[in-house]
Enzyme design. Structure first.
Site, short mmCIF file in Angstrom:
data_model
loop_
_atom_site.label_atom_id
_atom_site.label_comp_id
_atom_site.label_asym_id
_atom_site.label_seq_id
_atom_site.Cartn_x
_atom_site.Cartn_y
_atom_site.Cartn_z
N LYS A 46 33.21 -32.08 31.26
CA LYS A 46 31.89 -31.52 30.95
C LYS A 46 31.94 -30.79 29.62
O LYS A 46 32.62 -29.79 29.48
CB LYS A 46 31.46 -30.53 32.04
CG LYS A 46 29.96 -30.20 31.91
CD LYS A 46 29.53 -29.01 32.72
CE LYS A 46 29.66 -27.71 31.97
NZ LYS A 46 28.88 -27.62 30.74
N CYS A 98 37.69 -19.52 18.04
CA CYS A 98 38.40 -18.54 18.88
C CYS A 98 39.55 -17.90 18.10
O CYS A 98 39.96 -16.79 18.42
CB CYS A 98 38.94 -19.23 20.12
SG CYS A 98 39.90 -20.71 19.72
N GLU A 105 34.85 -9.22 22.08
CA GLU A 105 34.70 -10.46 21.30
C GLU A 105 33.23 -10.65 20.94
O GLU A 105 32.37 -10.63 21.82
CB GLU A 105 35.19 -11.67 22.10
CG GLU A 105 35.15 -12.94 21.27
CD GLU A 105 35.52 -14.20 22.05
OE1 GLU A 105 35.01 -14.39 23.16
OE2 GLU A 105 36.31 -14.99 21.52
N THR A 125 36.31 -15.50 28.40
CA THR A 125 37.17 -14.87 29.40
C THR A 125 36.40 -14.61 30.69
O THR A 125 36.94 -14.77 31.78
CB THR A 125 37.76 -13.56 28.81
OG1 THR A 125 38.57 -13.93 27.68
CG2 THR A 125 38.63 -12.83 29.82
N GLU A 163 42.01 -21.37 28.60
CA GLU A 163 42.08 -20.90 27.21
C GLU A 163 40.80 -20.12 26.95
O GLU A 163 39.71 -20.68 27.00
CB GLU A 163 42.18 -22.10 26.25
CG GLU A 163 43.51 -22.83 26.33
CD GLU A 163 44.69 -21.93 26.04
OE1 GLU A 163 44.51 -20.88 25.38
OE2 GLU A 163 45.79 -22.24 26.50
P1 NAD Z 1 31.51 -20.27 28.05
O1 NAD Z 1 32.60 -19.67 28.84
O2 NAD Z 1 30.15 -19.71 28.20
O3 NAD Z 1 31.36 -21.83 28.42
C1 NAD Z 1 32.45 -22.72 28.29
C2 NAD Z 1 32.21 -23.92 29.19
O4 NAD Z 1 32.24 -23.48 30.55
C3 NAD Z 1 30.84 -24.59 28.99
O5 NAD Z 1 30.98 -25.98 29.13
C4 NAD Z 1 30.03 -24.01 30.14
O6 NAD Z 1 28.95 -24.83 30.54
C5 NAD Z 1 31.09 -23.94 31.24
N1 NAD Z 1 30.79 -23.01 32.32
C6 NAD Z 1 30.04 -21.88 32.29
N2 NAD Z 1 29.96 -21.35 33.53
C7 NAD Z 1 30.70 -22.14 34.35
C8 NAD Z 1 31.02 -22.11 35.73
N3 NAD Z 1 30.54 -21.18 36.54
N4 NAD Z 1 31.82 -23.06 36.23
C9 NAD Z 1 32.32 -24.02 35.43
N5 NAD Z 1 32.04 -24.14 34.12
C10 NAD Z 1 31.25 -23.19 33.58
O7 NAD Z 1 32.00 -20.27 26.54
P2 NAD Z 1 31.18 -20.72 25.26
O8 NAD Z 1 30.15 -19.69 24.98
O9 NAD Z 1 30.79 -22.14 25.39
O10 NAD Z 1 32.33 -20.67 24.13
C11 NAD Z 1 32.71 -19.53 23.46
C12 NAD Z 1 33.95 -18.92 24.08
O11 NAD Z 1 35.01 -19.87 24.10
C13 NAD Z 1 34.50 -17.74 23.29
O12 NAD Z 1 34.86 -16.74 24.20
C14 NAD Z 1 35.73 -18.31 22.61
O13 NAD Z 1 36.72 -17.37 22.27
C15 NAD Z 1 36.21 -19.25 23.63
N6 NAD Z 1 37.10 -20.25 23.04
C16 NAD Z 1 38.44 -20.15 23.31
C17 NAD Z 1 39.32 -21.06 22.76
C18 NAD Z 1 40.80 -20.99 23.02
O14 NAD Z 1 41.50 -21.95 22.70
N7 NAD Z 1 41.31 -19.92 23.59
C19 NAD Z 1 38.83 -22.07 21.92
C20 NAD Z 1 37.46 -22.13 21.67
C21 NAD Z 1 36.60 -21.21 22.25
#
Ligand code: NAD
Length: 480
Positions: free
Chosen positions: A173, A282, A384, A228, A248
């Site tokens: 997804k 990130c 963040e 997170t 991650e």
């Molecule tokens: P997010 O956590 O809101 O969403 C990430 C994914 O999880 C999306 O596909 C979302 O639809 C899905 N999701 C949300 N709720 C869910 C649930 N209850 N069950 C299953 N899936 C669910 O993050 P975002 O806003 O899309 O991205 C930004 C974040 O990602 C920042 O915190 C950034 O630091 C982090 N990030 C981390 C890395 C890394 O390698 N550590 C890399 C890129 C981004």
């Protein structure tokens, strides 16, 4: 208006109950596509397709799996310009960045894991007269792959390629905010001859489609990249089901700059590390720590450089800072600039929304912003933000620099600028971060493990670690 489809059992298909979400182009603020608002029923179809495909895919010879992954890489290469334009439109990132980083890296992820799986091997332990032990590594079955919006195709393929290379079948997804390149990937997989059901892409919201994936009892492992907060929720849901987890998550990375660093290179690196992709990587270094003896000169030069960054239409080749990905993120960024003012911060550069004209009149643009005068414990230095906002702080000693760099709950990456060799080794070893770059930022050999410490990550992706994650070891002992 373009309509995005799910990719299930090898076919592009609409969601079961025909509900869609709007996809907004951040540079214009206008809806340009609709994406399935998939539900548990769609995830169930994807699961059934993946489950059916698993016996055959897991037994397909490694060379044949690798050849298909190479075909997918070739498909990305052949549609490179289309993917670059789609990524920039979907995400708001400058075209030049999608061309330099995101789409070539998506292609390379498939190439890399197509080759890596041919080198992946099991261990054997000779116990002499007693016998010998060997470890079999077998794919899990159906795995769930969930990725965020900031590097949409890059991170999506970083999960899909090793999962498939190792012989798993997958339900993947992408973020509902930036789904378009994942949709194009479905077409590429069809054309590459990926067997039906090996990869299933289900679009939709996290709490609906994502939740159905993590709760599905047949999904054996989850690889998640995102915030997170959502990572914690996934751990709480999937942990008690004993699914294998790779998480991650967020970061609040430090750039630690010593006065002995190469000045011009450090200035370039500091700007790049803080503001690339509007600070929405990130790994961006949003806390810039500078040795006091050079602080005034460096910060004044840095502010001038930040002020001169070109904010504009992401589709314009000269743009350095594109659009913020969504209205929600745009409002969040502005609220943190306001918070910085309330916490006593001094805005050295930027600090305002940008109103562009023409086709971008309704878009989400913010000036790259540099803030001084906030201590390590301020919320702006602890939480963040994930936008074009960085802070500067001074330190006096090496110990203080390490303490300040480590003073957040996160531990994803750090940048360390120094020409002092033993200091580089000493400080790198003490920084609480999964990745430390000395005298550079965001350079990676794909063979190395990737991931964060503390609240930034659990497990490691990349290289053979990814193939280990996507396989289950079994020890076999043979009596001599
Ligand atoms: P997010 O956590 O809101 O969403 C990430 C994914 O999880 C999306 O596909 C979302 O639809 C899905 N999701 C949300 N709720 C869910 C649930 N209850 N069950 C299953 N899936 C669910 O993050 P975002 O806003 O899309 O991205 C930004 C974040 O990602 C920042 O915190 C950034 O630091 C982090 N990030 C981390 C890395 C890394 O390698 N550590 C890399 C890129 C981004």
């Amino acid at each position: 208006m373009q309509t995005i489809s799910n990719y299930i059992g090898g076919a592009l298909c609409p969601p079961v109950d025909a509900q869609y979400l709007p996809v907004i182009e951040p540079a214009t603020g206008k809806v340009y596509a609709q994406v399935p608002a998939s539900q548990a029923s769609d995830v169930q179809l994807a699961y059934e397709a993946a489950h059916k495909a698993f016996p055959s895919w897991s037994q397909t010879a490694i060379q044949d799996r690798a050849a298909i992954l190479m075909q997918i890489a070739a498909g990305i290469e052949s549609r490179m310009e289309e993917l670059i334009a789609a990524e920039s439109k979907d995400n708001g990132k400058p075209l030049s960045l999608a061309r330099r980083v995101d789409i070539p890296r998506a292609r390379d992820n498939f190439r890399y894991f197509a080759q890596a799986i041919t080198q992946f091997h099991n261990e054997s332990f000779d116990m002499g007269d007693v016998g010998f032990n060997y470890t079999l590594r077998r794919p899990h079955g159906v795995v769930g792959l969930i990725s965020p919006w900031n590097l949409p195709l890059y991170l999506f393929t970083w999960k899909i390629a090793p999962a498939l290379a190792a012989g798993n079948t997958a339900i993947a997804k992408p973020s509902e905010v930036t789904p378009y390149t994942a949709y194009l990937l479905s077409e590429i997989c069809q054309a590459a001859g990926l067997p039906e059901g090996v990869l299933n892409i289900v679009h939709g919201k996290g709490p609906e489609a994502g939740e159905a994936i993590i709760q599905h009892p047949g999904v054996k492992a989850i690889s998640f990249t995102g915030s997170t907060a959502v990572g914690k929720h996934i751990a709480a849901t999937a942990g008690p089901m004993f699914k294998k987890l790779s998480l991650e998550m967020g970061g609040k990375n430090a750039q630690v700059i010593f006065a002995d660093a190469d000045y011009a290179h450090t200035l370039d690196t500091a700007v790049r590390a803080a503001y690339t992709n509007q600070g929405q990587i990130c790994l961006c270094g949003s806390r810039i720590l500078v040795e006091r003896s050079m602080y005034d000169r460096f910060v004044s030069d840095l502010a001038a450089r930040v002020q001169s960054l070109q904010v504009g239409d992401p589709l314009d080749e000269s743009t350095q800072v594109g659009a913020i990905v969504s209205e929600a993120q745009y409002q969040k960024d502005l609220s943190y600039i306001q918070l910085a003012r309330e916490e006593g911060g001094e805005i050295l550069a930027g600090g305002q929304a940008v109103q562009l004209g023409g086709r971008c009149a309704g878009g989400y643009f913010i000036q790259p912003t540099l803030i001084a005068g906030l201590g390590p414990q301020c919320r702006v230095n602890q939480e963040e933000i994930f936008g074009p906002i960085a802070t500067v702080q001074a330190f006096d000693t090496e110990e203080e620099a390490i303490q300040m760099a480590n003073a957040t709950p996160y531990g994803l990456s750090a940048t360390l600028m120094t020409q002092h060799l033993s200091r580089a080794h000493r400080v790198a070893a003490q920084l609480e971060a999964g990745i430390v770059w000395v005298n550079n930022w965001m350079v990676r050999d794909l063979r190395t493990p990737f991931g964060g410490m503390k609240q930034s990550g659990v497990g490691r992706e990349g290289g053979m670690d990814a193939l280990r994650f996507f396989t289950e070891p079994k020890n076999v002992f043979i009596q001599a």
